[in-house]
Design a protein around this motif. Structure first.
Motif, PDB file in Angstrom:
ATOM      1  N   ASP A 161       0.640   3.977  -2.796  1.00  0.00           N
ATOM      2  CA  ASP A 161       0.404   5.374  -2.215  1.00  0.00           C
ATOM      3  C   ASP A 161       1.267   6.404  -2.932  1.00  0.00           C
ATOM      4  O   ASP A 161       1.303   7.576  -3.273  1.00  0.00           O
ATOM      5  CB  ASP A 161       0.231   5.657  -0.834  1.00  0.00           C
ATOM      6  CG  ASP A 161      -0.781   5.100  -0.059  1.00  0.00           C
ATOM      7  OD1 ASP A 161      -1.815   4.733  -0.726  1.00  0.00           O
ATOM      8  OD2 ASP A 161      -0.636   4.712   1.097  1.00  0.00           O
TER       9      ASP A 161
ATOM     10  N   TRP B  15       8.493   9.327   2.670  1.00  0.00           N
ATOM     11  CA  TRP B  15       8.139   8.170   1.893  1.00  0.00           C
ATOM     12  C   TRP B  15       9.238   7.071   1.928  1.00  0.00           C
ATOM     13  O   TRP B  15       9.443   6.206   0.902  1.00  0.00           O
ATOM     14  CB  TRP B  15       7.765   8.511   0.352  1.00  0.00           C
ATOM     15  CG  TRP B  15       6.773   9.547   0.117  1.00  0.00           C
ATOM     16  CD1 TRP B  15       6.956  11.128  -0.065  1.00  0.00           C
ATOM     17  CD2 TRP B  15       5.502   9.099   0.148  1.00  0.00           C
ATOM     18  NE1 TRP B  15       5.344  11.500  -0.067  1.00  0.00           N
ATOM     19  CE2 TRP B  15       4.280  10.310   0.246  1.00  0.00           C
ATOM     20  CE3 TRP B  15       4.751   7.729   0.518  1.00  0.00           C
ATOM     21  CZ2 TRP B  15       3.266  10.325   0.104  1.00  0.00           C
ATOM     22  CZ3 TRP B  15       3.262   7.802   0.392  1.00  0.00           C
ATOM     23  CH2 TRP B  15       2.445   9.246   0.393  1.00  0.00           C
TER      24      TRP B  15
ATOM     25  N   ARG C 114       0.525   7.413  -6.299  1.00  0.00           N
ATOM     26  CA  ARG C 114      -0.667   7.954  -6.503  1.00  0.00           C
ATOM     27  C   ARG C 114      -0.506   9.508  -6.132  1.00  0.00           C
ATOM     28  O   ARG C 114      -0.843  10.342  -6.525  1.00  0.00           O
ATOM     29  CB  ARG C 114      -1.789   7.384  -5.659  1.00  0.00           C
ATOM     30  CG  ARG C 114      -3.142   8.184  -5.679  1.00  0.00           C
ATOM     31  CD  ARG C 114      -4.207   7.655  -4.890  1.00  0.00           C
ATOM     32  NE  ARG C 114      -3.828   7.657  -3.554  1.00  0.00           N
ATOM     33  CZ  ARG C 114      -3.890   6.485  -2.850  1.00  0.00           C
ATOM     34  NH1 ARG C 114      -3.528   5.455  -3.202  1.00  0.00           N
ATOM     35  NH2 ARG C 114      -3.491   6.700  -1.404  1.00  0.00           N
ATOM     36  N   GLU C 115       0.367   9.358  -4.935  1.00  0.00           N
ATOM     37  CA  GLU C 115       0.554  10.905  -4.347  1.00  0.00           C
ATOM     38  C   GLU C 115       2.020  11.668  -4.807  1.00  0.00           C
ATOM     39  O   GLU C 115       2.036  12.805  -4.186  1.00  0.00           O
ATOM     40  CB  GLU C 115       0.535  10.763  -2.952  1.00  0.00           C
ATOM     41  CG  GLU C 115      -0.939   9.985  -2.264  1.00  0.00           C
ATOM     42  CD  GLU C 115      -1.075  10.107  -0.909  1.00  0.00           C
ATOM     43  OE1 GLU C 115      -0.405  10.798  -0.182  1.00  0.00           O
ATOM     44  OE2 GLU C 115      -1.707   9.291  -0.462  1.00  0.00           O
TER      45      GLU C 115
ATOM     46  N   GLN D 164       0.533  -1.350  -0.038  1.00  0.00           N
ATOM     47  CA  GLN D 164      -0.140  -0.048  -0.074  1.00  0.00           C
ATOM     48  C   GLN D 164       0.905   1.107   0.028  1.00  0.00           C
ATOM     49  O   GLN D 164       0.524   2.211  -0.543  1.00  0.00           O
ATOM     50  CB  GLN D 164      -0.981  -0.177   1.195  1.00  0.00           C
ATOM     51  CG  GLN D 164      -2.006   1.112   1.450  1.00  0.00           C
ATOM     52  CD  GLN D 164      -2.690   1.148  -0.224  1.00  0.00           C
ATOM     53  OE1 GLN D 164      -3.439   0.057  -0.384  1.00  0.00           O
ATOM     54  NE2 GLN D 164      -2.866   2.159  -0.745  1.00  0.00           N
TER      55      GLN D 164
ATOM     56  N   TYR E 272       1.525  11.147   7.174  1.00  0.00           N
ATOM     57  CA  TYR E 272       1.219   9.747   6.884  1.00  0.00           C
ATOM     58  C   TYR E 272       0.758   8.646   7.719  1.00  0.00           C
ATOM     59  O   TYR E 272      -0.210   8.162   7.378  1.00  0.00           O
ATOM     60  CB  TYR E 272       2.432   9.177   5.867  1.00  0.00           C
ATOM     61  CG  TYR E 272       2.141   8.048   4.926  1.00  0.00           C
ATOM     62  CD1 TYR E 272       1.268   8.035   4.065  1.00  0.00           C
ATOM     63  CD2 TYR E 272       2.375   6.803   5.414  1.00  0.00           C
ATOM     64  CE1 TYR E 272       1.028   6.988   3.070  1.00  0.00           C
ATOM     65  CE2 TYR E 272       2.154   5.273   4.515  1.00  0.00           C
ATOM     66  CZ  TYR E 272       1.378   5.504   3.601  1.00  0.00           C
ATOM     67  OH  TYR E 272       0.991   4.478   2.691  1.00  0.00           O
TER      68      TYR E 272
END
Length: 334
Positions: free
Chosen positions: A44, A186, A47-48, A40, A331
């Motif tokens: 993410d 990240w 996507r982000e 996930q 996050y």
């Protein structure tokens, strides 16, 4: 340019894809999105972190030769950055075959696709772990890397040798980047910053190996991406200068290897201090022996990358940790 980035759902790959798109390149991301750590988080990132315009994505393994060949045939990349790999020193003690599949079989697929596709430049991830038992600091690309301490490190050295062969035989320009400890927003949850952050926030003890006597060349993600882009934009050229064969990092073939780090090693205890200050919590530290496959210290001599590309890391560990803590709170929650 059209740039294919393997490992685009990964920590470095997602940040790199973002940077390339923002400067106007078309990017094809290629990633398995496996479950070595939380998929996930990888989705993410896709996507982000990565802008939608100028980006396409293929979900497939490096070792899937057919998928790799289709991606190259359809996208026709001019340059390639291979960041996908089975990562992790300690995991290589548990599942060595994953490293053969991803890091050796996968890499030969990348090399073959670059050769047949007429790629202008392949940049690929090596690792500071190749220095292994070498104790001479700072680690310089001219040093011997003949004593790896983990299979992960051995596969990364093998990648450098494989790349040189293709540079020599097929005039494929290749650049290997020996990454030192990368951290920032990240980041990978199997690496120490997030492991420590989770335990600090949960009020759990932190395991500190080598009795806390580690130091690491922690390098902030933005500095790493800057170095990758600078290397990507400067394909090595062949040369008649046979003195280049005196170093394992250079060649008469269009081949180079660089360290990419901060050139500022940080004591692990100080890094933990900064995390605790950022989160406003103290933690218990359990001092444990050295783990198999680990090295005591890392310290990057980046002079070759500075000389050839003008690379200069800008982010202090204080600023980098503060940015990481802000992202972590956003996050994962307070």
């Amino acid at each position: 340019m059209r740039v294919l980035v393997t490992g685009a759902a990964g920590f470095i790959g997602s940040h790199l894809a973002k940077r390339l798109i923002e400067r106007g390149d078309d990017v094809l991301g290629y990633d398995e999105v496996n479950d070595y750590y939380d998929p996930q988080l990888k989705r993410d990132r896709l996507r982000e972190v990565i802008p939608r315009d100028g980006f396409a994505f293929v979900e497939a393994k490096l070792e899937n030769r057919d998928a790799m060949e289709r991606a190259f045939a359809d996208f026709k990349p001019q340059r390639v950055v291979n960041l996908a790999a089975q990562a992790g020193v300690r995991y290589s003690l548990q599942n060595p075959r994953a490293y053969v599949d991803g890091n050796l079989v996968g890499f030969i697929n990348v090399l073959e696709a670059c050769r047949s596709g007429g790629v202008e430049h392949l940049v690929y991830a090596s690792s500071s772990s190749v220095y292994g038992a070498n104790r001479e600091l700072p680690f310089a690309v001219e040093h011997s890397v003949d004593h790896p301490l983990s299979l992960y490190a051995a596969t990364k050295k093998a990648n450098e040798l494989m790349a040189h062969t293709y540079s020599h035989l097929y005039s494929l320009p290749t650049t290997g980047l020996r990454f030192f400890t990368v951290y920032g927003p990240w980041g990978r949850p199997d690496m120490s910053p997030i492991i420590f952050a989770r335990k600090i926030m949960a009020g759990e003890p932190i395991d500190v190996f080598n009795h806390g006597r580690h130091s690491r060349d922690f390098t902030y993600i933005d500095d790493i991406v800057e170095g990758v882009v600078r290397a990507l934009d400067r394909p090595p050229a062949p040369s008649d200068d046979v003195s280049l064969l005196d170093s394992p990092a250079t060649s008469t073939a269009p081949y180079r290897v660089y360290n990419i780090g901060s050139h500022r090693p940080v004591e692990l205890m100080h890094f933990i201090d900064l995390l605790e200050a950022g989160f406003g919590r103290r933690s218990e530290r359990r001092l444990l022996p050295m783990q198999p496959g680990d090295v005591a210290d890392t310290y990057a001599d980046i002079s070759a990358l500075v000389r050839d590309t003008g690379y200069q890391p800008q982010t202090s560990v204080e600023t980098g940790v503060a940015n990481f803590v802000d992202w972590y709170r956003g996050y994962y929650g307070p």
